[in-house]
Design an enzyme around this catalytic site. Structure first.
Site, PDB file in Angstrom:
ATOM      1  N   SER A 153      -5.810 -14.221   9.051  1.00  0.00           N
ATOM      2  CA  SER A 153      -5.627 -13.241   8.075  1.00  0.00           C
ATOM      3  C   SER A 153      -6.455 -13.685   6.725  1.00  0.00           C
ATOM      4  O   SER A 153      -7.112 -13.072   6.029  1.00  0.00           O
ATOM      5  CB  SER A 153      -4.404 -12.532   7.628  1.00  0.00           C
ATOM      6  OG  SER A 153      -3.820 -12.112   9.015  1.00  0.00           O
TER       7      SER A 153
ATOM      8  N   ARG B 188     -10.117 -12.692   4.662  1.00  0.00           N
ATOM      9  CA  ARG B 188     -10.020 -12.237   3.230  1.00  0.00           C
ATOM     10  C   ARG B 188     -10.770 -13.012   2.455  1.00  0.00           C
ATOM     11  O   ARG B 188     -11.530 -12.777   1.606  1.00  0.00           O
ATOM     12  CB  ARG B 188      -8.636 -12.068   2.789  1.00  0.00           C
ATOM     13  CG  ARG B 188      -7.752 -10.646   3.268  1.00  0.00           C
ATOM     14  CD  ARG B 188      -6.456 -11.015   3.331  1.00  0.00           C
ATOM     15  NE  ARG B 188      -5.513  -9.480   3.710  1.00  0.00           N
ATOM     16  CZ  ARG B 188      -5.429  -9.141   5.150  1.00  0.00           C
ATOM     17  NH1 ARG B 188      -5.918 -10.118   5.840  1.00  0.00           N
ATOM     18  NH2 ARG B 188      -4.748  -8.179   5.204  1.00  0.00           N
TER      19      ARG B 188
ATOM     20  N   SER C 126       0.993  -1.324   7.086  1.00  0.00           N
ATOM     21  CA  SER C 126       0.051  -2.047   7.622  1.00  0.00           C
ATOM     22  C   SER C 126      -0.994  -2.887   6.607  1.00  0.00           C
ATOM     23  O   SER C 126      -1.457  -2.056   5.712  1.00  0.00           O
ATOM     24  CB  SER C 126      -0.843  -1.074   8.279  1.00  0.00           C
ATOM     25  OG  SER C 126      -2.385  -1.412   8.591  1.00  0.00           O
TER      26      SER C 126
ATOM     27  N   ASP D 136       3.110  -9.909  14.603  1.00  0.00           N
ATOM     28  CA  ASP D 136       2.011 -10.681  15.708  1.00  0.00           C
ATOM     29  C   ASP D 136       3.090 -11.552  16.457  1.00  0.00           C
ATOM     30  O   ASP D 136       2.504 -11.941  17.359  1.00  0.00           O
ATOM     31  CB  ASP D 136       0.939 -11.236  14.853  1.00  0.00           C
ATOM     32  CG  ASP D 136      -0.021 -10.082  14.232  1.00  0.00           C
ATOM     33  OD1 ASP D 136       0.046  -9.062  14.868  1.00  0.00           O
ATOM     34  OD2 ASP D 136      -0.852 -10.524  13.557  1.00  0.00           O
TER      35      ASP D 136
ATOM     36  N   ARG E  10      -2.851 -13.098  22.075  1.00  0.00           N
ATOM     37  CA  ARG E  10      -1.286 -13.682  21.778  1.00  0.00           C
ATOM     38  C   ARG E  10      -0.490 -13.272  23.113  1.00  0.00           C
ATOM     39  O   ARG E  10       0.502 -14.100  23.410  1.00  0.00           O
ATOM     40  CB  ARG E  10      -0.756 -12.814  20.751  1.00  0.00           C
ATOM     41  CG  ARG E  10      -1.522 -12.907  19.402  1.00  0.00           C
ATOM     42  CD  ARG E  10      -0.874 -12.562  18.328  1.00  0.00           C
ATOM     43  NE  ARG E  10      -1.588 -12.497  16.928  1.00  0.00           N
ATOM     44  CZ  ARG E  10      -2.177 -13.239  16.536  1.00  0.00           C
ATOM     45  NH1 ARG E  10      -1.781 -14.761  16.771  1.00  0.00           N
ATOM     46  NH2 ARG E  10      -2.819 -12.939  15.126  1.00  0.00           N
TER      47      ARG E  10
HETATM   48  C1  S3P Z   1      -3.469  -8.097   9.950  1.00  0.00           C
HETATM   49  C2  S3P Z   1      -2.488  -7.242  10.011  1.00  0.00           C
HETATM   50  C3  S3P Z   1      -1.804  -6.827  10.873  1.00  0.00           C
HETATM   51  C4  S3P Z   1      -1.545  -8.038  12.096  1.00  0.00           C
HETATM   52  C5  S3P Z   1      -3.173  -8.317  12.594  1.00  0.00           C
HETATM   53  C6  S3P Z   1      -3.668  -9.015  11.088  1.00  0.00           C
HETATM   54  C7  S3P Z   1      -4.229  -8.295   8.622  1.00  0.00           C
HETATM   55  O1  S3P Z   1      -2.208  -5.629  11.480  1.00  0.00           O
HETATM   56  O2  S3P Z   1      -1.004  -7.478  13.451  1.00  0.00           O
HETATM   57  O3  S3P Z   1      -3.014  -9.241  13.426  1.00  0.00           O
HETATM   58  O4  S3P Z   1      -5.227  -9.413   8.695  1.00  0.00           O
HETATM   59  O5  S3P Z   1      -4.177  -7.658   7.765  1.00  0.00           O
HETATM   60  P1  S3P Z   1      -1.767  -4.146  10.953  1.00  0.00           P
HETATM   61  O6  S3P Z   1      -2.376  -4.088   9.391  1.00  0.00           O
HETATM   62  O7  S3P Z   1      -2.328  -3.091  11.623  1.00  0.00           O
HETATM   63  O8  S3P Z   1      -0.365  -4.237  10.921  1.00  0.00           O
END
Ligand code: S3P
EC number: 2.5.1.19
Length: 428
Positions: free
Chosen positions: A22, A26, A166, A314, A388
């Protein structure tokens, strides 16, 4: 296909897991939006994060890699150029949703495509609120599924309560908000991962955070930055559970991101009786980081629901493995979001763990597991194309009696390319 044998020896040693997915997404996307050269150290070179890089390159952003360092030459909030080709987001929901937010406000046409799994994941959750801001996005099946066709336009700010927690939806809206012509106010029902908020604050965006509320004033250019990406807690989780369930094990996992909006797995495993200690706690590039010492312990059942769910969303497949080997009945509720991940993870983990002898019952928003130590048998199982699920089954295979075969095991490259090597190192 991978063969996993039951381990006869405790897991011992010291490992460093791959970088946070993540944060890597970003770091590269926000650097592209900033003015000038940003440097990202320890960027995750996995399929998902490389999808973000290739989309940005097609939008005219220069990204160079030297040694383990990535340089991103940002061109400001309005510096992208119209791509000649369809942008391929691969398997990555984060790439598609964040790019859709960013591209809604760029003055040209883009088409975002995904693989078979991504093109079945819901996009109305971003298309609707972006539409209220003035975005023009077309999608398959009544505006819900990719490919997405985005005709960039002028956006106005938005006041919006997210119906589900989310981070992808929140971040897509934050990216659109940076170029809107008025203020945006977002609030979440429960707190999801907050890497975007931390990074945008550090890069000088006009952003104010108040609990689960975010206010963004548009128009301020982002400053280039230097990032050091920590290890991914979602990847470390496979090794936390492995060391917790194999008798006599002790593992040191160095340099793991322990941001509270991601660290639900440590809290829940410890409540189950695991022994996970945090050492050398520090802050790196605005993110809390620690070394984790994990020792074997007998686990007890637990019920989870509510605000902790987005903080370990996750990790629920690997938590299911811990629950299957814990003493007593565990339940997971309030996790219907798992049905719209890379695969339907409630169905996938229930079907595959049942093949190994687990007593697991699917529920609409989670599952119930009657756990017992030593209850798993080796079996032929499938990742169902989900990284996963593959790694969770591998850990289950270590604790199961006999041999397991995991079909479609190379999918770990989506988030954790060094997974099989690390598993080998500590288990042989
Ligand atoms: C993520 C947010 C989550 C997560 C995904 C990565 C992110 O999803 O499950 O693996 O990097 O913002 P959601 O935003 O759909 O919950």
């Amino acid at each position: 296909m991978r063969r996993i044998n039951s381990v006869s020896m405790p897991l011992k040693g010291e490992i460093v897991v791959d970088a946070d997915k993540s944060i890597s997404h970003r770091a590269v996307i926000f650097s592209a939006l900033a003015q000038g050269k940003s440097v990202i150290k320890n960027f995750l070179p996995a399929s998902d994060t490389l999808s973000s890089c290739s989309c940005l390159r097609q939008l005219g952003i220069k990204i160079a890699t030297r040694d383990s360092e990535m340089q991103v030459y940002g061109r400001g909030l309005s510096g992208f150029s119209e791509p000649h080709m369809v942008l391929d987001c691969g398997n990555s929901g984060t790439t598609m949703r964040l790019m859709a937010g960013l591209l809604s406000a760029q003055p040209f046409l883009t088409i975002l495509n995904g693989d078979e799994s991504l093109n079945q994941r819901p996009m109305k959750r971003i298309i609707e609120p972006l539409g209220v801001m003035g975005a023009n996005i077309q999608a398959r099946q009544n505006g819900n599924y990719p490919p997405l066709v985005i005709r960039g336009s002028r956006l106005s700010g938005l006041s919006y309560q997210l119906p589900v927690a989310s981070a992808q939806v929140k971040s897509a809206l934050m990216l659109a908000a940076l170029k809107a012509d008025s203020e945006t106010l977002l609030s979440e029902p429960q707190k999801s991962r907050d890497h975007s908020e931390r990074m945008l604050t550090a890069m000088g965006a006009d952003i104010a955070i108040n609990g689960q509320e975010i206010k963004i004033k548009p128009g301020k250019e982002l400053q280039a930055a230097e990032f050091l990406v920590p290890g991914d807690i979602s990847s470390a989780a496979f090794f936390m559970v492995a060391a917790s369930i194999i008798p006599g094990s002790e593992l040191l996992i160095r340099n793991v991101g322990v941001n509270p909006s991601r660290a639900g797995i440590i809290e829940i495993l410890n409540k189950m009786g695991a022994r996970i200690k945090l050492e050398n706690e520090r802050t790196i590039s605005g993110e809390p980081v620690a070394d984790l010492i994990v020792s074997y312990s007998r686990l007890q059942a637990i019920d989870i629901d509510g605000a902790v769910i987005p903080r370990l969303i996750d990790e629920i497949p690997i938590l299911a493995v811990a629950m299957a080997l814990a003493e007593g009945e565990s339940t997971v509720r309030g996790a219907a979001e798992l049905r719209v991940k890379e695969t339907d993870r409630i169905a996938a983990i229930s079907t595959e763990l049942a093949k190994m002898g687990a007593d697991i019952r699917e529920q609409p928003d989670g599952f119930v597991i009657k756990g017992k130590p030593d209850s798993l048998q080796g079996a032929r199982v499938s990742s169902q194309g989900d990284h996963r699920i593959a790694m969770s089954l591998a850990v289950a295979g270590l604790a199961a009696k006999g041999e397991s075969m995991i079909e479609d095991s190379e999918v770990v490259n989506i988030s954790f390319p060094r997974f099989w090597d690390l598993l080998n190192t500590i288990s042989s």
